[in-house]
Design a protein around this motif. Structure first.
Motif, PDB file in Angstrom:
ATOM      1  N   TYR A 129       0.852  -1.200   0.000  1.00  0.00           N
ATOM      2  CA  TYR A 129       0.000   0.000   0.000  1.00  0.00           C
ATOM      3  C   TYR A 129       0.882   1.242   0.000  1.00  0.00           C
ATOM      4  CZ  TYR A 129      -3.815   3.157   1.217  1.00  0.00           C
ATOM      5  OH  TYR A 129      -4.751   4.164   1.220  1.00  0.00           O
ATOM      6  N   ASP A 130       0.679   2.116  -0.990  1.00  0.00           N
ATOM      7  CA  ASP A 130       1.482   3.335  -1.119  1.00  0.00           C
ATOM      8  C   ASP A 130       0.776   4.564  -0.566  1.00  0.00           C
ATOM      9  OD1 ASP A 130      -0.483   3.748  -2.967  1.00  0.00           O
ATOM     10  OD2 ASP A 130       0.850   3.967  -4.698  1.00  0.00           O
ATOM     11  N   GLY A 131      -0.318   4.366   0.173  1.00  0.00           N
ATOM     12  CA  GLY A 131      -1.087   5.480   0.705  1.00  0.00           C
ATOM     13  C   GLY A 131      -2.263   5.849  -0.160  1.00  0.00           C
ATOM     14  N   ASP A 132      -2.274   5.364  -1.378  1.00  0.00           N
ATOM     15  CA  ASP A 132      -3.374   5.657  -2.292  1.00  0.00           C
ATOM     16  C   ASP A 132      -3.986   4.376  -2.848  1.00  0.00           C
ATOM     17  OD1 ASP A 132      -5.175   6.939  -3.927  1.00  0.00           O
ATOM     18  OD2 ASP A 132      -3.716   7.296  -5.534  1.00  0.00           O
ATOM     19  N   ASN A 356      -8.482  -1.904  -6.583  1.00  0.00           N
ATOM     20  CA  ASN A 356      -8.165  -0.480  -6.649  1.00  0.00           C
ATOM     21  C   ASN A 356      -9.210   0.373  -7.350  1.00  0.00           C
ATOM     22  OD1 ASN A 356      -5.135  -0.115  -5.681  1.00  0.00           O
ATOM     23  ND2 ASN A 356      -5.199  -2.007  -6.866  1.00  0.00           N
ATOM     24  N   PHE A 357      -9.994  -0.211  -8.247  1.00  0.00           N
ATOM     25  CA  PHE A 357     -10.939   0.592  -9.016  1.00  0.00           C
ATOM     26  C   PHE A 357     -12.372   0.076  -8.944  1.00  0.00           C
ATOM     27  CE2 PHE A 357      -6.772   0.968 -11.005  1.00  0.00           C
ATOM     28  CZ  PHE A 357      -6.602   2.338 -11.056  1.00  0.00           C
ATOM     29  N   GLY A 358     -12.562  -1.117  -8.417  1.00  0.00           N
ATOM     30  CA  GLY A 358     -13.900  -1.664  -8.322  1.00  0.00           C
ATOM     31  C   GLY A 358     -14.154  -2.751  -9.358  1.00  0.00           C
ATOM     32  N   GLU A 359     -15.135  -3.590  -9.086  1.00  0.00           N
ATOM     33  CA  GLU A 359     -15.413  -4.734  -9.950  1.00  0.00           C
ATOM     34  C   GLU A 359     -16.170  -4.356 -11.209  1.00  0.00           C
ATOM     35  OE1 GLU A 359     -17.394  -7.692  -7.690  1.00  0.00           O
ATOM     36  OE2 GLU A 359     -15.776  -7.926  -6.215  1.00  0.00           O
ATOM     37  N   ASP A 360     -16.692  -3.132 -11.286  1.00  0.00           N
ATOM     38  CA  ASP A 360     -17.459  -2.718 -12.467  1.00  0.00           C
ATOM     39  C   ASP A 360     -16.594  -2.039 -13.528  1.00  0.00           C
ATOM     40  OD1 ASP A 360     -19.746  -3.667 -11.243  1.00  0.00           O
ATOM     41  OD2 ASP A 360     -20.187  -1.742 -10.287  1.00  0.00           O
ATOM     42  N   VAL A 361     -15.339  -1.812 -13.216  1.00  0.00           N
ATOM     43  CA  VAL A 361     -14.451  -1.132 -14.157  1.00  0.00           C
ATOM     44  C   VAL A 361     -13.863  -2.153 -15.129  1.00  0.00           C
ATOM     45  CG1 VAL A 361     -12.354   0.267 -14.383  1.00  0.00           C
ATOM     46  CG2 VAL A 361     -13.912   0.617 -12.451  1.00  0.00           C
ATOM     47  N   PRO A 362     -13.877  -1.876 -16.430  1.00  0.00           N
ATOM     48  CA  PRO A 362     -13.258  -2.797 -17.392  1.00  0.00           C
ATOM     49  C   PRO A 362     -11.779  -2.998 -17.080  1.00  0.00           C
ATOM     50  CG  PRO A 362     -14.624  -1.187 -18.531  1.00  0.00           C
ATOM     51  CD  PRO A 362     -14.534  -0.737 -17.108  1.00  0.00           C
ATOM     52  N   ALA A 363     -11.314  -4.228 -17.248  1.00  0.00           N
ATOM     53  CA  ALA A 363      -9.929  -4.571 -16.921  1.00  0.00           C
ATOM     54  C   ALA A 363      -9.131  -4.838 -18.195  1.00  0.00           C
ATOM     55  CB  ALA A 363      -9.879  -5.795 -16.008  1.00  0.00           C
TER      56      ALA A 363
END
Length: 442
Positions: A129-132, A356-363
């Motif tokens: 974890y880098d803080g973000d 980091n971005f959610g399961e609905d974001v295209p990968a």
């Protein structure tokens, strides 16, 4: 109607502890986990075995791997590419100033391809974890010898793996949401997979025996066996003296024969009438070379690497046939690389995006150049591409050409002016040139 369609009635595994199940292996030494040291010994002790393994793995490691955005937002694609250390498709990736503590795709790929040797390769996801955001720190390899149990659900899905505990600690248990599993030729709930070396095991064993027999044949019969022949017994000796004399001479002859060695100072001293000969085997010695060559061919055949057998001693075959074998072998490598890309996309890239971005974001997905499709850039080829406009003669291209052909670096202080290029032909839209005056014919 929805309930029955979403609930499984059948099963793939009766017992959730796969290590307690019989995997259908008839050879006792090849049943898990006894087969792991066997396959390890095969790849370390036999030149043909390690040759076929490298023939399969090195082209896959050599090809270029990239991140295909696959419709993902630019921020997501760049984040995944930076975590895996791979360039985005259609662009270059700036190399990090330091690589220590960062994920290495080449190192991971090398370990992932061990699934071909042992049947499976398990990795534990480790983040930082880098803080973000959570960045992929490494995919920690879990060697097959350290695995003590594999938990499998009744539908055949992987639940977890356990490792042998170290001194004073309990057995580590890694759940499936932290795992990345590469399994070769998995069927149902068999998460142990099948080793690429399994069909070659019998040939490897018989070849090993043949090599030992051939070595013993050379050692025992290469120089011959020293045989001592005692001298004739003098006439007129008492019977007791004759027996004593024969025993003493035979014992001395036996020690002489056993101590005989070749060398620049080798020699022997024997009584008058005695003999010391080097006896060879009568008849023909067994020829173990042909069976050994046959076993080597079978080992290569097990991985579709028939072309490795062409060009050796006493072998026949056309180059055209070798090209056909190589093309078919390359297609098999494409299949292995596709499997690795599919598992990495599902269980590394998509997990990274979900966290980091959610399961609905295209990968994005991982992709690779077609194996064997790269051709060396020749000077004539580059010239043709520049002339047709497919390439631009810029500084990076000049640097590449100088590096490839071993030319010195560009020096702007001593650079000479390039000769003038011929004028371009007239534009077709311009008026045609006026022909020269000609005399009127009469």
């Amino acid at each position: 109607m929805v309930g029955p369609l979403t609930t499984e009635k059948g099963y793939a595994v009766q017992n959730q502890l796969f290590w307690e199940l019989e995997d259908g292996e008839d050879t006792p030494e090849l049943r898990w986990p006894l087969n792991i040291p066997v396959y390890d010994r095969m790849r370390r002790q036999d030149a043909q075995v390690i040759s076929v393994i490298r023939a399969v793995t090195l082209p896959i490691r050599r090809t270029e791997w990239r991140i295909d955005p696959n419709g993902a937002p630019p921020e997501v694609a760049e984040f995944v590419a930076r975590n895996l250390g791979l360039p985005l498709m259609g662009s270059t990736l700036e190399a990090p100033m330091r690589t220590r503590g960062r994920f290495s795709w080449q190192e991971h790929l090398r370990h992932a391809l061990l699934m071909l040797t042992f049947g499976h390769a398990f990795f534990e996801q480790v983040y930082q974890y880098d803080g973000d955001r959570l960045n992929l720190r490494k995919l920690a390899y879990r060697p097959p010898l350290t695995i003590s149990r594999i938990d499998v659900a009744s539908d055949g899905g992987l639940v977890a793996i356990e490792q042998h505990g170290t001194t004073g600690k309990t057995d580590p248990r890694i759940p499936v949401d932290r795992l990345v599993a590469y399994v070769n030729d998995r069927e149902g709930g068999n998460w142990l997979g099948a080793s690429l070396l399994r069909p070659a095991y019998k040939s490897w064993v018989l070849k090993d025996r043949g090599l030992r027999v051939e070595s013993q044949t050379i050692v025992r019969n290469g120089l011959g066996v020293p045989v001592y022949e005692a001298s004739e017994t003098p006439v007129g000796l008492p019977a007791d003296d004759i027996k004593r004399r024969q025993d003493e001479e035979m014992e001395a002859g036996r020690k002489l024969a056993m101590a005989y060695r070749s060398g620049s100072s080798a020699g022997a001293s024997i009584p008058h009438g005695a003999g010391l000969d080097l006896k060879g085997v009568s008849g023909n010695l067994p020829d173990a070379r042909k069976p050994i060559q046959y076993y080597d061919e079978q080992i290569a055949r097990a991985v579709l690497a028939h072309f490795l057998n062409l060009g050796g001693d006493d072998t026949t075959g056309s180059y055209a046939l070798g090209d056909t074998f190589a093309d078919f072998f390359t297609l098999s490598l494409q299949t292995v690389a596709n499997q690795i890309a599919d598992v990495t996309t599902q269980h590394v890239i998509e997990d990274l995006v979900d966290l980091n971005f959610g399961e609905d974001v295209p990968a994005p997905r991982i992709a690779f150049d077609e194996i064997g499709s790269r051709h060396p850039a020749t000077a004539e080829g580059i010239r043709a591409l520049v002339e047709c406009g497919a390439l631009t003669a810029d500084e990076p291209l000049e640097g590449f050409i100088r590096t490839t052909h071993g030319l010195p670096d560009h020096d702007p202080d001593t650079a000479r002016t390039r000769p003038n290029t011929p004028a371009a032909p007239d534009d077709p839209g311009d008026d045609p040139p006026v022909p020269p005056d000609t005399k009127e014919q009469t």
